[in-house]
Design a protein around this motif. Structure first.
Motif, PDB file in Angstrom:
ATOM      1  N   ALA A  94       0.857  -1.178   0.000  1.00  0.00           N
ATOM      2  CA  ALA A  94       0.000   0.000   0.000  1.00  0.00           C
ATOM      3  C   ALA A  94       0.902   1.240   0.000  1.00  0.00           C
ATOM      4  N   PRO A  95       0.453   2.340  -0.606  1.00  0.00           N
ATOM      5  CA  PRO A  95       1.289   3.541  -0.698  1.00  0.00           C
ATOM      6  C   PRO A  95       1.696   4.137   0.641  1.00  0.00           C
ATOM      7  N   ASP A  96       0.997   3.772   1.716  1.00  0.00           N
ATOM      8  CA  ASP A  96       1.372   4.318   3.023  1.00  0.00           C
ATOM      9  C   ASP A  96       2.404   3.456   3.740  1.00  0.00           C
ATOM     10  N   ARG A  97       2.867   2.365   3.088  1.00  0.00           N
ATOM     11  CA  ARG A  97       3.910   1.539   3.682  1.00  0.00           C
ATOM     12  C   ARG A  97       5.267   2.215   3.539  1.00  0.00           C
ATOM     13  N   GLN A  98       6.127   1.999   4.510  1.00  0.00           N
ATOM     14  CA  GLN A  98       7.441   2.640   4.507  1.00  0.00           C
ATOM     15  C   GLN A  98       8.250   2.220   3.284  1.00  0.00           C
ATOM     16  N   GLU A  99       8.049   0.975   2.810  1.00  0.00           N
ATOM     17  CA  GLU A  99       8.855   0.461   1.701  1.00  0.00           C
ATOM     18  C   GLU A  99       8.434   1.004   0.344  1.00  0.00           C
TER      19      GLU A  99
ATOM     20  N   LEU B  62      -1.967  -1.080  -8.231  1.00  0.00           N
ATOM     21  CA  LEU B  62      -3.422  -1.175  -8.152  1.00  0.00           C
ATOM     22  C   LEU B  62      -3.905  -0.796  -6.750  1.00  0.00           C
ATOM     23  N   LYS B  63      -3.127  -1.137  -5.737  1.00  0.00           N
ATOM     24  CA  LYS B  63      -3.476  -0.701  -4.382  1.00  0.00           C
ATOM     25  C   LYS B  63      -3.425   0.822  -4.280  1.00  0.00           C
ATOM     26  N   ARG B  64      -2.444   1.396  -4.948  1.00  0.00           N
ATOM     27  CA  ARG B  64      -2.359   2.861  -4.962  1.00  0.00           C
ATOM     28  C   ARG B  64      -3.566   3.451  -5.674  1.00  0.00           C
ATOM     29  N   LEU B  65      -3.956   2.864  -6.799  1.00  0.00           N
ATOM     30  CA  LEU B  65      -5.124   3.353  -7.534  1.00  0.00           C
ATOM     31  C   LEU B  65      -6.375   3.246  -6.662  1.00  0.00           C
TER      32      LEU B  65
END
Length: 452
Positions: free
Chosen positions: A27-32, A76-79
């Motif tokens: 997910a875009p909020d993950r540190q990686e 796709l998770k970011r979308l």
């Protein structure tokens, strides 16, 4: 053992452990997560797709593609996050391979059935319609009843549908393949109607206008052995020949599709396609063929840093960039193969040998080993096509019979796609030495005129 030595050994082990325990789609909020890994602005395919969905009303069909290892599931998770940040939209990602295997002999009816089942299961979760909808008269309950009565999936329920589909996969295939044409058409239409009804229930509950359903992992479908060509033909028929059946009224549908599809068909004339490219570690061929592109190398360096900040105690920057170039910008090849193998060697080296330099024999040993592995995946009959792609950075198929071969190249990642203003191709860097040095055999001379 001195503390410094123990610390370095533990460091290598920690780095190896992180790579071995891949977090999967991020997910875009993950540190990686690395923002703009594939480009920003008009180069950002996800931003372009989000804008198109935002501007379009009613139902629409989109294809989202890219090589394995480019980060499609993560994007796709970011979308999904971007779309759900809008007040009038609800978006959901489902994974087709939660319901069928990656060798499933897909056809259009199978796909629509899986999509409807996956959507129903996703909507049973609390952030969608919730479990109470399973017992109340509504689209989820009607769909569950229909699965048992019309499709004859014994004991099928929305709550347990993942297990039911996986467990009964072969019998379901045999049953629906035996349907006559009229019944197949009816079942496909009913699947579309159920998806529409489920989307309407989402609109009513959340008081929103737009519902987006994204179906992931379909690009991972593959044939095995003699079934590879048949699988290729099935996929082309579903996503190119039957694309109109994948359109659902009042629902924005996004399907992940294999990366070879736009190269082998005219699909872009019928469906809006958004293609995720490999990270551009090399300059475009019309600028400086196969020369390092600093921006791409820096992006992959950032990716590695986000996973393990102390990597420079194990590898020099030049050594990491050398591995990045030979990965071709393929994330899996870099993280799971080249870097992981390098760390295996580093774990048994004396501390004074670290950080490894670009010219260290360990780096070359790793590259040579993976190069040999990659060379073993292609056969001499495929060299001419690989040579043509390497020299032209584009695709020119001499025979239609070569279509499954190219699909095989994309699946192996023997061929990678890039985008620097325009799309272009190259063979995997691990194949550069073999294919660049290969020369086609001279044609056989015809007998001289009049000779006996």
């Amino acid at each position: 053992m001195p503390d410094a030595t123990r610390s370095l050994v533990e460091l290598v082990d920690d780095f190896s452990s992180i790579l071995a325990n891949d977090p999967g789609p991020l997910a875009p909020d993950r540190q990686e997560y690395v923002h703009n890994l594939h480009g920003a602005g008009v180069e950002d395919q996800v931003a372009l797709l989000e804008r198109q969905i935002r501007l379009t009303r009613g139902g629409q069909l989109y294809y989202f593609s890219g090589m394995r290892g480019t980060g499609k599931s993560t994007e796709l998770k970011r979308l999904e996050l971007m779309l759900n940040g809008r007040p009038n939209t609800r978006a959901y990602v489902v994974d087709a391979l939660d319901y069928i295997s990656d060798t499933h002999e897909l056809d259009t009816l199978d796909l629509l059935l899986v999509v409807a089942a996956a959507f129903a299961h996703r909507l049973s979760q609390d952030d969608a319609l919730g479990e109470p909808q399973l017992d109340q008269e509504g689209p989820l309950k009607r769909f569950s009843t229909w699965l048992q009565s019309d499709v004859e999936i014994q004991g099928a329920t929305v709550a347990g549908i993942k297990v039911d589909f996986k467990r009964q996969q072969q019998s379901i295939i045999q049953r629906i393949r035996a349907f006559d044409l009229a019944r197949q058409e009816r079942v496909m239409a009913e699947c579309q109607a159920f998806i529409t009804d489920m989307a309407d229930a989402v609109r009513q509950k959340w008081k929103i206008e737009k519902v987006v359903l994204m179906v992931d992992s379909l690009e991972r479908l593959r044939g095995v052995g003699s079934g590879a060509a048949q699988m290729f033909e099935r996929i082309v028929k579903v996503f190119y020949g039957d694309e109109r059946r994948l359109r659902v009224r009042d629902v924005q549908m996004v399907f992940s599709v294999p990366p070879y599809l736009p190269y082998l068909t005219n699909v872009k004339a019928f469906v809006q396609l958004f293609m995720l490219a490999s990270v551009r570690v090399c300059q475009p061929p019309d600028v400086a063929r196969r020369q390092p592109r600093p921006e791409g190398l820096d992006a992959l360096e950032t990716l590695v840093t986000k996973r393990f900040a102390d990597w420079q105690r194990v590898l020099s920057r030049d050594a990491l960039h050398k591995l990045c170039i030979h990965s071709g910008g393929d994330l899996r090849q870099l993280l799971r193969r080249l870097l992981a193998s390098t760390l295996e060697h580093a774990a048994f080296l004396p501390p004074e040998r670290l950080p490894l330099q670009a010219g260290d024999e360990v780096i070359q040993t790793v590259l040579d080993a993976h190069r040999v592995d990659f060379e073993d995946l292609v056969v001499q009959a495929e060299y001419p096509l690989l040579k043509s792609i390497a020299e032209r950075n584009a695709l020119e198929l001499p025979e239609r019979s070569d279509l499954p071969v190219l699909a095989h190249f994309f699946d192996l990642r023997a061929v990678l796609n890039y985008r620097n203003g325009k799309d272009w191709l190259d063979i995997n860097p691990l194949l550069w030495p073999l294919i660049d040095s290969w020369t086609p055999p001279a044609p056989h001379a015809s007998p001289a005129a009049g000779s006996a």
